[in-house]
Write an enzyme that holds these catalytic residues in place. Structure first.
Site, mmCIF file in Angstrom:
data_model
loop_
_atom_site.group_PDB
_atom_site.id
_atom_site.type_symbol
_atom_site.label_atom_id
_atom_site.label_comp_id
_atom_site.label_asym_id
_atom_site.label_seq_id
_atom_site.Cartn_x
_atom_site.Cartn_y
_atom_site.Cartn_z
ATOM 1 C CB VAL A 13 -0.928 -0.009 1.246
ATOM 2 C CG1 VAL A 13 -1.679 1.311 1.381
ATOM 3 C CG2 VAL A 13 -1.917 -1.170 1.158
ATOM 4 C CD GLU A 45 7.946 -18.102 0.703
ATOM 5 O OE1 GLU A 45 8.229 -17.240 -0.151
ATOM 6 O OE2 GLU A 45 8.053 -19.308 0.503
ATOM 7 C CE1 TYR A 57 0.052 -10.291 4.685
ATOM 8 C CE2 TYR A 57 2.198 -10.974 5.471
ATOM 9 C CZ TYR A 57 1.417 -10.324 4.533
ATOM 10 O OH TYR A 57 1.997 -9.717 3.452
HETATM 11 C C1 LIG Z 1 1.923 -4.327 5.223
HETATM 12 C C2 LIG Z 1 1.072 -3.276 4.501
HETATM 13 C C3 LIG Z 1 0.599 -3.877 3.151
HETATM 14 C C4 LIG Z 1 -0.153 -2.956 5.379
HETATM 15 O O1 LIG Z 1 -1.016 -2.093 4.629
HETATM 16 P P1 LIG Z 1 -2.079 -1.122 5.354
HETATM 17 O O2 LIG Z 1 -3.125 -0.777 4.333
HETATM 18 O O3 LIG Z 1 -1.369 -0.006 6.014
HETATM 19 O O4 LIG Z 1 -2.688 -2.094 6.482
HETATM 20 P P2 LIG Z 1 -4.125 -1.937 7.164
HETATM 21 O O5 LIG Z 1 -4.387 -0.477 7.400
HETATM 22 O O6 LIG Z 1 -5.140 -2.701 6.384
HETATM 23 O O7 LIG Z 1 -3.869 -2.617 8.586
HETATM 24 C C5 LIG Z 1 -4.532 -3.807 8.983
HETATM 25 C C6 LIG Z 1 -3.820 -4.365 10.208
HETATM 26 O O8 LIG Z 1 -2.442 -4.628 9.904
HETATM 27 C C7 LIG Z 1 -1.624 -4.328 11.041
HETATM 28 N N1 LIG Z 1 -0.720 -3.222 10.730
HETATM 29 C C8 LIG Z 1 -0.717 -2.447 9.628
HETATM 30 N N2 LIG Z 1 0.292 -1.549 9.669
HETATM 31 C C9 LIG Z 1 0.924 -1.755 10.843
HETATM 32 C C10 LIG Z 1 2.072 -1.156 11.470
HETATM 33 N N3 LIG Z 1 2.762 -0.159 10.884
HETATM 34 N N4 LIG Z 1 2.476 -1.639 12.676
HETATM 35 C C11 LIG Z 1 1.822 -2.665 13.263
HETATM 36 N N5 LIG Z 1 0.724 -3.280 12.720
HETATM 37 C C12 LIG Z 1 0.292 -2.829 11.531
HETATM 38 C C13 LIG Z 1 -2.565 -3.955 12.158
HETATM 39 O O9 LIG Z 1 -2.919 -5.152 12.850
HETATM 40 C C14 LIG Z 1 -3.760 -3.420 11.391
HETATM 41 O O10 LIG Z 1 -4.944 -3.499 12.115
HETATM 42 P P3 LIG Z 1 -5.415 -2.243 13.045
HETATM 43 O O11 LIG Z 1 -5.413 -1.049 12.152
HETATM 44 O O12 LIG Z 1 -6.774 -2.659 13.499
HETATM 45 O O13 LIG Z 1 -4.399 -2.147 14.126
HETATM 46 C C15 LIG Z 1 1.854 -1.949 4.276
HETATM 47 O O14 LIG Z 1 2.462 -1.557 5.492
HETATM 48 C C16 LIG Z 1 2.913 -2.015 3.190
HETATM 49 O O15 LIG Z 1 2.627 -1.788 2.007
HETATM 50 N N6 LIG Z 1 4.171 -2.346 3.581
HETATM 51 C C17 LIG Z 1 5.279 -2.411 2.631
HETATM 52 C C18 LIG Z 1 5.159 -3.617 1.732
HETATM 53 C C19 LIG Z 1 5.166 -4.910 2.518
HETATM 54 O O16 LIG Z 1 5.870 -5.061 3.512
HETATM 55 N N7 LIG Z 1 4.348 -5.865 2.033
HETATM 56 C C20 LIG Z 1 4.262 -7.202 2.634
HETATM 57 C C21 LIG Z 1 5.365 -8.065 2.140
HETATM 58 S S1 LIG Z 1 5.199 -9.735 2.761
#
Ligand SMILES: CC(C)(COP(=O)(O)OP(=O)(O)OC[C@H]1O[C@@H](n2cnc3c(N)ncnc32)[C@H](O)[C@@H]1OP(=O)(O)O)[C@@H](O)C(=O)NCCC(=O)NCCS
Length: 84
Positions: A13, A45, A57
């Site tokens: 995202v 993974e 996850y």
């Molecule tokens: C991982 C990623 C896809 C999460 O996207 P996002 O849209 O911000 O996530 P969401 O807002 O849907 O969050 C859902 C849940 O994820 C967890 N979460 C998301 N961001 C978090 C953070 N920075 N720290 C801790 N938990 C987090 C929480 O449990 C959250 O639930 P909550 O809001 O009720 O606490 C995003 O941080 C990203 O793009 N990261 C870089 C790419 C990456 O690492 N991809 C995965 C590779 S395996």
């Protein structure tokens, strides 16, 4: 998707849009759509240091089933996670 198994290869995202529930919504949508096509098992993974992704996850029902030592180019371990 192959048979009744699915593997998440990549999800990201845009930084400015994180923390708004987008990844959770996108994955729930994929789970629903793929379950409708017969999927029963989901795998992915993730780097063990990626706490944001691991937390996402787990919230979606994934559990760690295996660890791949030194899987990534920087030597970090991968967690293999599954949701049935
Ligand atoms: C991982 C990623 C896809 C999460 O996207 P996002 O849209 O911000 O996530 P969401 O807002 O849907 O969050 C859902 C849940 O994820 C967890 N979460 C998301 N961001 C978090 C953070 N920075 N720290 C801790 N938990 C987090 C929480 O449990 C959250 O639930 P909550 O809001 O009720 O606490 C995003 O941080 C990203 O793009 N990261 C870089 C790419 C990456 O690492 N991809 C995965 C590779 S395996």
């Amino acid at each position: 998707m192959a048979g009744d198994e699915c593997e998440l290869l990549s999800i990201a995202v845009k930084c400015a849009e994180r923390g708004k529930g987008l990844a959770k919504m996108l994955m729930e949508h994929c789970h629903r759509e793929l379950a409708g096509l017969g999927a029963k098992n989901f795998f992915l993974e993730v780097k063990e240091s990626n706490t944001a992704a691991i937390s996402l996850y787990k919230k979606l029902g994934y559990e760690k089933i295996f660890e791949r030592k030194g899987y990534y180019a920087d030597g970090e371990n991968a967690l293999v996670m599954n949701k049935s």
